[in-house]
Design a protein around this motif. Structure first.
Motif, mmCIF file in Angstrom:
data_model
loop_
_atom_site.group_PDB
_atom_site.id
_atom_site.type_symbol
_atom_site.label_atom_id
_atom_site.label_comp_id
_atom_site.label_asym_id
_atom_site.label_seq_id
_atom_site.Cartn_x
_atom_site.Cartn_y
_atom_site.Cartn_z
ATOM 1 N N GLY A 170 36.543 37.520 45.131
ATOM 2 C CA GLY A 170 37.983 37.697 45.001
ATOM 3 C C GLY A 170 38.451 39.120 45.191
ATOM 4 N N ASP A 196 41.040 36.891 40.690
ATOM 5 C CA ASP A 196 40.729 37.822 41.774
ATOM 6 C C ASP A 196 41.172 39.242 41.437
ATOM 7 O OD1 ASP A 196 43.479 38.521 43.463
ATOM 8 O OD2 ASP A 196 43.592 36.662 42.311
ATOM 9 N N THR A 221 42.820 32.839 45.656
ATOM 10 C CA THR A 221 41.517 33.027 46.296
ATOM 11 C C THR A 221 40.576 31.928 45.812
ATOM 12 O OG1 THR A 221 40.939 34.586 44.534
ATOM 13 C CG2 THR A 221 41.751 35.522 46.605
#
Length: 321
Positions: free
Chosen positions: A273, A291, A306
């Motif tokens: 991430g 992330d 993500t």
């Protein structure tokens, strides 16, 4: 090798400081390399399927080489250990073309550059670019000790050496970075750039936000992150908007893994991430962001996430896939 990748050769490997090596990469056939700008990084694809991101720290005007600095990380998941122990001069590597998620802001009246440890690689490139273009800036370089500080000679020999301040954790109090006074008075047009270990960057960014720095004057890029897992993580479902297909994401499974199990591939790179390669639009539901790529404002919008590491706070996430 895909058409988007380049094959390069390690022309030189050099120990810069304790646990830090630089690698000079040249195009395998001797051709010029794609242009890049200060703050850019490349993805390096290593044997065994490991991919890591490293900032470019040479002069962007150079087209014959890329220079990256790699810290040997004791908690390495395979990347830095491979680079230090297995990659020698003459070895071939696959890399991506340069990407820049950490560019210098156009129109800044002054730049404040803060580097922690190996985070000096993009920061030094920025300093050299600003010096060349006549930009007003100062740079603060923090490290655990002087022997763990890379590029000291390169900085000392530069025209902007008086604008660089060195700070060491093992020195006396006067050598340590006094962050609060440095960030106390944010001004329009003054931009802050920070790169380094996650804890260091959190310290700088938290102090800047507490001092009232506007989000659009804060620039940063993470290259590693602690894997954010919680005992509260629960299974949830992902629905693909294009087909309506639903897949269950188990407690100990990532969205990327769950999608791969049904034949849906999402391009990834860092799997932590931090790089944004897998960024995916969220059409419905509330992501549980884990992330370090999205800004707090972007995370609050909940319209992208993500899937390599982030999860869901709602029972279902509808993705633009």
């Amino acid at each position: 090798m895909s058409s988007a990748e380049l094959e390069v050769r390690i022309a030189r490997k050099h120990t810069e400081a304790v646990d830090i090596c630089t690698f000079e990469l040249v195009q395998a056939e001797g051709h010029p390399l794609p242009a890049f700008s200060a703050g850019s990084h490349i993805d390096v694809h290593m044997p065994g399927g490991v991919t890591r991101q490293y900032s470019l720290c040479n002069d962007p005007r150079e087209s014959h080489r890329y220079l990256i600095g790699v810290l040997r990380d004791p908690a390495s998941r395979g990347g830095s250990k491979t680079m230090h122990d297995a990659m020698e001069e003459g070895a071939l590597l696959r890399i991506s073309a340069p990407k820049n998620h950490f560019p210098l802001a156009h129109g800044a009246t002054r730049s404040l550059l803060i580097a922690g440890g190996i985070g000096v690689t993009p920061i030094l490139c920025m300093a050299e670019r600003l010096a060349m273009t006549g930009g007003v800036f100062e740079m603060h370089y923090c490290a655990r000790s002087r022997d763990r500080m890379a590029f000291v000679d390169r900085i000392a020999q530069s025209a902007f050496a008086p604008q660089v301040h060195f700070h060491f954790d093992d020195g006396d109090a006067s050598q340590k970075l006094a962050l609060d006074p440095l960030l106390a008075a944010p001004q329009p047009g003054v931009h802050l750039y920070v790169c380094g270990p996650k804890g260091f960057m959190d310290w700088v960014l938290d102090a800047a936000r507490a001092a009232g720095w506007p989000a659009d004057q804060l620039h940063y890029e993470f290259f590693s992150a602690e894997v954010a897992k919680s005992d509260d993580d629960a299974a949830f479902e992902v629905r693909l908007a294009s087909s309506g297909r639903v897949v269950k994401v188990e407690k100990d499974q990532t969205v990327v893994q769950a999608l791969a199990a049904i034949g849906v591939e999402v391009q990834t790179s860092c799997e932590q991430g931090v790089c944004g390669t897998c960024l995916t639009r969220v059409l419905e539901g509330e992501p549980d962001h884990k992330d370090m790529y999205l800004t707090p404002e972007e995370q609050a919008a909940n319209d992208q996430f993500t899937p390599c590491c982030s999860r869901s706070r709602s029972p279902v996430l509808v993705l633009d896939l």
